[in-house]
Motif scaffolding. Structure first.
Motif, PDB file in Angstrom:
ATOM      1  N   ASP A 204      16.756  11.323  21.125  1.00 29.67           N
ATOM      2  CA  ASP A 204      17.546  11.334  22.353  1.00 29.67           C
ATOM      3  C   ASP A 204      18.149  12.717  22.579  1.00 29.67           C
ATOM      4  N   PRO A 205      18.131  13.228  23.811  1.00 35.34           N
ATOM      5  CA  PRO A 205      18.762  14.524  24.102  1.00 35.34           C
ATOM      6  C   PRO A 205      20.284  14.397  24.075  1.00 35.34           C
ATOM      7  N   TYR A 206      20.956  15.522  23.933  1.00 38.83           N
ATOM      8  CA  TYR A 206      22.412  15.508  23.956  1.00 38.83           C
ATOM      9  C   TYR A 206      22.948  16.817  24.529  1.00 38.83           C
ATOM     10  N   PHE A 207      24.175  16.749  25.053  1.00 41.45           N
ATOM     11  CA  PHE A 207      24.870  17.899  25.640  1.00 41.45           C
ATOM     12  C   PHE A 207      26.187  18.091  24.901  1.00 41.45           C
ATOM     13  N   ILE A 208      26.436  19.325  24.426  1.00 43.57           N
ATOM     14  CA  ILE A 208      27.648  19.633  23.669  1.00 43.57           C
ATOM     15  C   ILE A 208      28.392  20.774  24.362  1.00 43.57           C
ATOM     16  N   LEU A 209      29.700  20.627  24.494  1.00 39.35           N
ATOM     17  CA  LEU A 209      30.541  21.660  25.091  1.00 39.35           C
ATOM     18  C   LEU A 209      31.624  22.053  24.096  1.00 39.35           C
TER      19      LEU A 209
ATOM     20  N   GLU B  50      40.344  26.262  18.847  1.00 37.23           N
ATOM     21  CA  GLU B  50      38.966  25.871  19.153  1.00 37.23           C
ATOM     22  C   GLU B  50      38.890  24.367  19.391  1.00 37.23           C
ATOM     23  N   ALA B  51      38.024  23.996  20.309  1.00 37.69           N
ATOM     24  CA  ALA B  51      37.729  22.587  20.559  1.00 37.69           C
ATOM     25  C   ALA B  51      36.217  22.415  20.498  1.00 37.69           C
ATOM     26  N   SER B  52      35.742  21.516  19.657  1.00 30.65           N
ATOM     27  CA  SER B  52      34.312  21.275  19.494  1.00 30.65           C
ATOM     28  C   SER B  52      33.938  19.898  20.023  1.00 30.65           C
ATOM     29  N   ASN B  53      32.748  19.824  20.605  1.00 26.72           N
ATOM     30  CA  ASN B  53      32.242  18.580  21.189  1.00 26.72           C
ATOM     31  C   ASN B  53      33.279  17.979  22.149  1.00 26.72           C
TER      32      ASN B  53
ATOM     33  N   ASP C  27      27.907  11.422  21.464  1.00 29.07           N
ATOM     34  CA  ASP C  27      27.389  10.690  20.313  1.00 29.07           C
ATOM     35  C   ASP C  27      26.003  11.263  20.012  1.00 29.07           C
ATOM     36  N   TYR C  28      25.843  11.981  18.896  1.00 30.83           N
ATOM     37  CA  TYR C  28      24.562  12.646  18.651  1.00 30.83           C
ATOM     38  C   TYR C  28      24.276  12.798  17.159  1.00 30.83           C
ATOM     39  N   VAL C  29      22.988  13.025  16.870  1.00 30.39           N
ATOM     40  CA  VAL C  29      22.479  13.249  15.516  1.00 30.39           C
ATOM     41  C   VAL C  29      21.629  14.510  15.535  1.00 30.39           C
ATOM     42  N   GLU C  30      21.828  15.395  14.564  1.00 26.24           N
ATOM     43  CA  GLU C  30      21.021  16.613  14.468  1.00 26.24           C
ATOM     44  C   GLU C  30      19.971  16.517  13.370  1.00 26.24           C
ATOM     45  N   ALA C  31      20.296  15.851  12.280  1.00 29.18           N
ATOM     46  CA  ALA C  31      19.380  15.775  11.144  1.00 29.18           C
ATOM     47  C   ALA C  31      19.387  14.372  10.579  1.00 29.18           C
TER      48      ALA C  31
ATOM     49  N   THR D 165      19.671  10.732   9.898  1.00 30.16           N
ATOM     50  CA  THR D 165      20.465   9.705  10.572  1.00 30.16           C
ATOM     51  C   THR D 165      21.953   9.994  10.451  1.00 30.16           C
ATOM     52  N   VAL D 166      22.318  11.241  10.144  1.00 36.25           N
ATOM     53  CA  VAL D 166      23.712  11.604   9.928  1.00 36.25           C
ATOM     54  C   VAL D 166      24.427  11.736  11.273  1.00 36.25           C
ATOM     55  N   GLN D 167      25.370  10.847  11.524  1.00 38.42           N
ATOM     56  CA  GLN D 167      26.124  10.874  12.767  1.00 38.42           C
ATOM     57  C   GLN D 167      27.093  12.049  12.758  1.00 38.42           C
ATOM     58  N   MET D 168      27.030  12.889  13.816  1.00 39.32           N
ATOM     59  CA  MET D 168      27.950  14.016  13.912  1.00 39.32           C
ATOM     60  C   MET D 168      29.274  13.562  14.522  1.00 39.32           C
ATOM     61  N   PRO D 169      30.368  14.300  14.272  1.00 40.07           N
ATOM     62  CA  PRO D 169      31.681  13.855  14.755  1.00 40.07           C
ATOM     63  C   PRO D 169      31.829  13.979  16.267  1.00 40.07           C
ATOM     64  N   GLY D 170      32.754  13.214  16.811  1.00 44.74           N
ATOM     65  CA  GLY D 170      33.103  13.328  18.223  1.00 44.74           C
ATOM     66  C   GLY D 170      33.990  14.542  18.447  1.00 44.74           C
TER      67      GLY D 170
END
Length: 608
Positions: A555-560, A577-580, A585-589, A591-596
């Motif tokens: 699935d594609p994802y958009f991060i700001l 700094e503010a991330s995401n 809701d996204y995964v890069e590698a 099945t590891v869920q990345m943080p919100g």
């Protein structure tokens, strides 16, 4: 949220146009790209190269090298967790095993696995710039530079300085880093240390990362110079689902040591650099963190290398040459004990045909104790069409031998394949660069034809992963990018830096019937990266970065992300700094869920 941010961009740009005064360009063109032998200015390169300089590193919402690289066009960063505690780097649709990491030209490849490639033992505060060479780089750097290479550059200063940075944020995250330069007469030296830790953003995702880096150098006379480096990194982390989604209690501890000593001789049109280096990586892995007796592996890999690289000028142009010998060995409770020897010879020539055309061609012949001789040819042609426009084209071949993990690993979820054959590829690219005043732009098309591509596959979810060779795979891609920068001015609001890029990659293979792929079939397909750095007065900077990523079969994802700095170049400054921000809701590698959405803030002290 997105509409509000876009409206803000428009307003800032309008303010910039109305308030902009005369500025001068901050030139990057004359920076020499460090390629061990023939070194050319950035503006004269006939290859697709991205350069990340100190300003971009310092103003990025990033606390680690993988986070910085995630904003580089054509680079696919797959993190397991935050702050780069474990990350894989791919270029142009290639896997993490096909990218070569270097530190000041020293190869950091690990014979155990490419997962250790990003264990770069240098605090980010001490990095001067990062050079990303895209496309086949085997002719330049040798084996493992299959789809590209990332060279991390540090520099020695003859000015006393001290930089201290600290931060804290969500998930119990905190860190501190220190970098100092203390020259003593002709002897220059840098020392940098850093420490980062976190309680983790989910169960068993805590980490502790330490780095220490020292380098020194002295110019003995006008012709001779000596330089040395010693570095050490310690990474210990909870690896929830890092390598197997069915085991949330995985744990890993990795220690990486690096030492090198080099001598440089320069006399007229002749130069010679000789260096030796040693790299050790110790890896302890547990399938259940608190039950080592259930399943535990110990791996210790060593790399010993000696190389000589040189150039000389003649009527025929610039000639580059080099010789290297490299021994890799491993002692492992799982993989067994193995060793192999790699040796190679480099030869390249660059000639100018008139004032506008140059040709650079070369050969790297490599001998492997397991596979015999392999030869890598390559050539680039550059044409300076106008003062602002440069056209270029290149062809090259590359090669990667399997890691010991690929060949011999035995575990409940992964099994190696001792019958694997090395990967091979032939690549072609054609592009154009436009460079004028404050603007740079580039458009490039590339094609890579791969044979015996290695990927981990399985036939069902209850079967272990095992690497196999694919017969033929062709990658086609297009990269377009534009970059704008000006020096600071007296404007109240100033657009200081702007970047936008788009990458498209098409791979012609389909998954084998009934076979699931772990890496290749999740390669990068579409990537959009944008950033805007705005200055408010003399002390405030606001950097906004966005990424849109789409991979094959994912699935594609958009991060700001955003970062605000106050007095970054002054003696005492602060940042947030503010991330995401989009809370994606996204995964890069895997099945590891990345943080919100998450936040960090800190300070910096700069003394000279």
């Amino acid at each position: 949220m997105k509409k509000l941010i876009f409206t803000g961009f428009c307003a800032l740009f309008a303010a910039h146009v109305n308030a902009q005064t005369d500025t001068t360009t901050q030139k990057l063109d004359e920076i020499l790209i460090q390629e061990n032998r023939i070194q050319l200015p950035f503006s004269k390169q006939s290859r697709n190269i991205s350069l990340v300089d100190r300003q971009q590193i310092e103003t990025s919402p990033a606390r680690s090298l993988p986070e910085v690289l995630s904003f580089v066009p054509g680079v696919d960063v797959r993190q397991r967790g935050v702050t780069g505690v474990q990350a894989d780097i791919g270029i142009r649709g290639g896997s993490f095993e096909q990218t070569l990491m270097l530190l000041n030209g020293i190869k950091l490849s690990d014979p155990q696995t490419g997962h250790h490639m990003m264990n770069v033992p240098v605090p980010l505060v001490n990095v001067d710039r990062v050079e990303v060479l895209k496309g086949p780089a085997s002719r330049i750097f040798g084996q493992n530079a299959y789809t590209g290479a990332v060279n991390v550059i540090t520099s020695l200063s003859d000015i006393k300085s001290l930089r201290l940075q600290g931060y804290a944020g969500d998930f119990g995250m905190k860190g501190i880093s220190l970098a100092g330069s203390l020259p003593a007469g002709k002897y220059k030296q840098n020392l940098a240390v850093s420490y980062d830790d976190s309680n983790g953003y989910q169960y068993n995702s805590d980490y502790q990362v330490s780095n220490i880096f020292y380098e020194g150098g002295i110019d003995l006379n006008e012709k001779n110079a000596i330089r040395g480096m010693i570095a050490y990194a310690d990474r210990t982390f909870g690896a929830n689902g890092f390598y197997a989604s069915t085991f949330p209690d995985q744990w890993e501890s990795i220690q990486t040591a690096l030492g090198s000593l080099s001598h440089t001789f320069v006399s007229g049109d002749f130069s010679l650099n000789t260096r030796g280096y040693w790299r050790r990586n110790e890896d302890e892995y547990r399938l259940r963190r608190n039950e080592p007796e259930f399943y535990q592996n110990f791996h210790t890999s060593d790399v010993f290398a000696l190389e000589t690289n040189g150039t000389f000028q003649s009527k025929l142009g610039t000639t580059g040459f080099g010789v290297e010998v490299r021994k890799e060995q491993i002692e492992s409770t799982n993989l067994g004990d193995h060793d192999r020897v790699l040796s190679g010879i480099f030869l390249e020539q660059m000639v100018n045909l008139g004032e506008k055309t140059d040709i650079r061609a070369g050969l790297y012949s490599n001998y492997y104790s397991e596979y015999g001789w392999k030869h890598f040819l390559g050539m680039e042609v550059g044409f300076q069409a106008t003062e602002s426009i440069r056209l270029y084209s290149g062809i090259g071949s590359s090669f990667r031998i399997p890691t010991y993990n690929d060949l011999y690993y035995v575990g409940p979820t992964n099994i190696g394949n001792p019958d694997l054959q090395p990967e091979q590829a032939r690549s072609f690219e054609f592009g154009g660069k436009w460079n004028r005043t404050n603007w740079r732009a580039e458009l490039v098309y590339f094609n890579r034809y791969s044979e015996n591509l290695i990927d981990w596959v399985r036939t069902s979810a209850d079967q272990p992963w095992q690497p196999q060779n694919f017969n033929e795979v062709t990658f086609n891609g297009v990269e377009a990018s534009a970059f704008y920068r000006v020096n600071p001015s007296s404007s109240v609001v100033q657009l200081k830096e702007l970047m936008l890029s788009y990458n498209y990659i098409d791979a012609d293979f389909e998954g084998l019937p009934g076979v699931e792929s772990r890496y290749s079939l999740t390669s990068l397909k579409n990537q959009v990266i944008g950033s805007v750095l705005v200055g408010f007065g003399k002390k405030i900077e606001w950097n906004t970065k966005m990424r849109y990523v789409e991979r094959v079969s994912m699935d594609p994802y958009f991060i700001l992300d955003m970062r605000a700095d106050y007095n970054r170049l002054g003696k005492v400054g602060f940042f947030a700094e503010a991330s995401n921000i989009t809370n994606t809701d996204y995964v890069e590698a895997g099945t590891v869920q990345m943080p919100g959405r998450w936040f960090r803030a800190g300070f910096m002290v700069n003394l000279e």
